[in-house]
Design a protein around this motif. Structure first.
Motif, PDB file in Angstrom:
ATOM      1  N   VAL A 192       0.877  -1.164   0.000  1.00  0.00           N
ATOM      2  CA  VAL A 192       0.000   0.000   0.000  1.00  0.00           C
ATOM      3  C   VAL A 192       0.917   1.216   0.000  1.00  0.00           C
ATOM      4  O   VAL A 192       1.586   1.500   0.992  1.00  0.00           O
ATOM      5  N   HIS A 221      -1.394  -1.316  -4.223  1.00  0.00           N
ATOM      6  CA  HIS A 221      -2.466  -0.327  -4.141  1.00  0.00           C
ATOM      7  C   HIS A 221      -1.819   1.048  -4.013  1.00  0.00           C
ATOM      8  O   HIS A 221      -1.109   1.308  -3.043  1.00  0.00           O
ATOM      9  N   LEU A 238      -4.328   7.647   4.726  1.00  0.00           N
ATOM     10  CA  LEU A 238      -4.345   6.218   4.972  1.00  0.00           C
ATOM     11  C   LEU A 238      -4.705   5.977   6.431  1.00  0.00           C
ATOM     12  O   LEU A 238      -3.909   6.225   7.328  1.00  0.00           O
ATOM     13  N   LEU A 246      -7.861  -2.110   1.614  1.00  0.00           N
ATOM     14  CA  LEU A 246      -6.860  -2.417   0.593  1.00  0.00           C
ATOM     15  C   LEU A 246      -6.044  -3.669   0.909  1.00  0.00           C
ATOM     16  O   LEU A 246      -5.803  -4.501   0.026  1.00  0.00           O
ATOM     17  N   ALA A 247      -5.595  -3.795   2.152  1.00  0.00           N
ATOM     18  CA  ALA A 247      -4.725  -4.918   2.512  1.00  0.00           C
ATOM     19  C   ALA A 247      -5.504  -6.156   2.924  1.00  0.00           C
ATOM     20  O   ALA A 247      -4.958  -7.260   2.923  1.00  0.00           O
TER      21      ALA A 247
END
Length: 390
Positions: A192, A221, A238, A246-247
């Motif tokens: 990310v 990402h 974030l 995302l993760a």
């Protein structure tokens, strides 16, 4: 297998080759004479040199704000081996000032004829901006050998990894990705990667190509904080929700934070809110520590702009409380050994013979440091007149 080899060692990538080498050396040395100490030191120096002479062979423009300096051994030959994620401390002369900065190696450990250092322009960054403005093919530098604890340990870190990177902090992650591909390692990585703008994403083309061609190895990402029209990716900041989106579920996967250090406390808090244990969070620690006055532990009444007197090696000079002690020493022509400049490696330890210093939170002081009065100069700030020995 020799009885001294722990069976767990077989879990490491490349363990068979290491064990075979141990067995070969054991057999070869059975009837050999005891080596002279000088020979042993010479062999060790090839892997852990005290200093390297390096020459820039190429400068690659990555983005408008970042370049990669390709450094080769001056005079040719292979460079010392390193673990993906480690760094070197580059010595740089800027006018009369001689200082050093740590830069993570972004190239693969499989390549030994050069080190790639990826440098990004920082507001107020003395060394990074100097390198970006002046470094050209043929420029010569010196550095320490590779060092650092920010690398993957296959026995303890597992094979499913999450990287939260920002800016040039992607460099150690890039080295690890390239290492996995070059050596065929059994690891899965989710990156990310935060950047300010879409046109400022370092290694974007290579990262996207790897993610497209090797989805079994890498998922990427991109997150930007200043999206332009047409941007369809994630938008920062974030936080825990975006990390989770995302993760995916962390479930104890090892999380690596690599820059900028000013975001570490916040990101650790976000990861912890997702149930990630602190022991499963690793930090890249090879950047100049943040100034301490904002630290709630900073003593009330100690003006960071005020001056005190430092005495070292028979000299006395005035310095500013809010400037790292290592920087103040270098400003006055004194250069303790230094590497990480973030409080971790302890190479810049100096003995405080009198007076009091304040250590930033990043300082990794040992019990012996506290007991015998040693400070890590890169993250130490003099609160009053002090006397040093080093």
């Amino acid at each position: 297998m020799p009885p001294s080899i722990n069976p767990l060692a077989r879990l490491f990538d490349g363990a068979d080759e290491v064990v075979a080498e141990i067995e070969r050396r054991a057999a070869a040395s059975a009837d050999a004479a005891v080596p002279h100490p000088d020979d042993a030191w010479a062999e060790a120096a090839a892997y852990h040199p005290k200093g390297l002479a390096l020459t820039v062979s190429e400068v690659v423009e990555e983005t408008a704000t970042a370049k990669t300096l390709r450094l080769r051994a001056t005079g040719g030959g292979p460079l010392p081996a390193f673990l993906a994620g480690q760094y070197i401390s580059l010595t740089v002369r800027i006018g009369e000032l001689v200082t050093s900065r740590a830069f993570s190696i972004s190239s693969s450990p499989a390549v030994r004829d050069h080190y790639d250092l990826t440098v990004r322009r920082l507001r107020g960054g003395l060394v990074s901006n100097h390198l970006l403005d002046t470094a050209a093919p043929g420029a010569e530098f010196t550095s320490d050998g590779p060092i650092g604890t920010f690398f993957h340990n296959p026995l303890f870190h597992g094979d499913d990894l999450v990287f939260l990177a920002g800016g040039s902090g992607v460099a150690p992650a890039m080295s690890m990705i390239r290492d996995v591909l070059d050596h065929g390692l059994n690891r899965r990585m989710t990156l990310v990667y935060g950047s300010r703008r879409a046109d400022d994403v370092i290694f974007r083309e290579e990262l996207d190509r790897i993610a497209r061609e090797r989805p079994d190895v890498l998922t990427v990402h991109h997150v930007v904080s200043e999206p332009e029209p047409g941007w369809t990716g994630a938008v920062g900041p974030l936080d825990a929700a975006l990390i989770d989106e995302l993760a995916g579920p962390l479930n104890g996967r090892m999380a690596y934070l690599c820059g900028p250090p000013g975001r570490y406390a916040y990101l650790i808090e976000q990861l912890r809110s997702l149930g990630q244990p602190r022991r499963r969070i690793r930090l890249e620690a090879n950047s100049v520590a943040l100034p301490p006055p904002a630290d709630p532990r900073w003593p009330a009444g100690a003006d960071p702009a005020g001056t005190v007197t430092v005495t070292a090696r028979g000299r006395s000079f005035e310095v500013t409380r809010g400037r790292p002690l290592l920087d103040s020493l270098e400003d006055n022509g004194l250069r303790p050994q230094a590497s990480c400049r973030s409080g971790e490696c302890a190479l810049c330890r100096v003995k405080v013979c009198s007076g009091e210093v304040f250590h930033a939170e990043e300082a990794r002081l040992r019990g012996s440091d506290r007991r015998f009065g040693y400070a890590h100069a890169c993250v130490a700030y003099p609160l009053e007149d002090i006397e040093l020995d080093f």
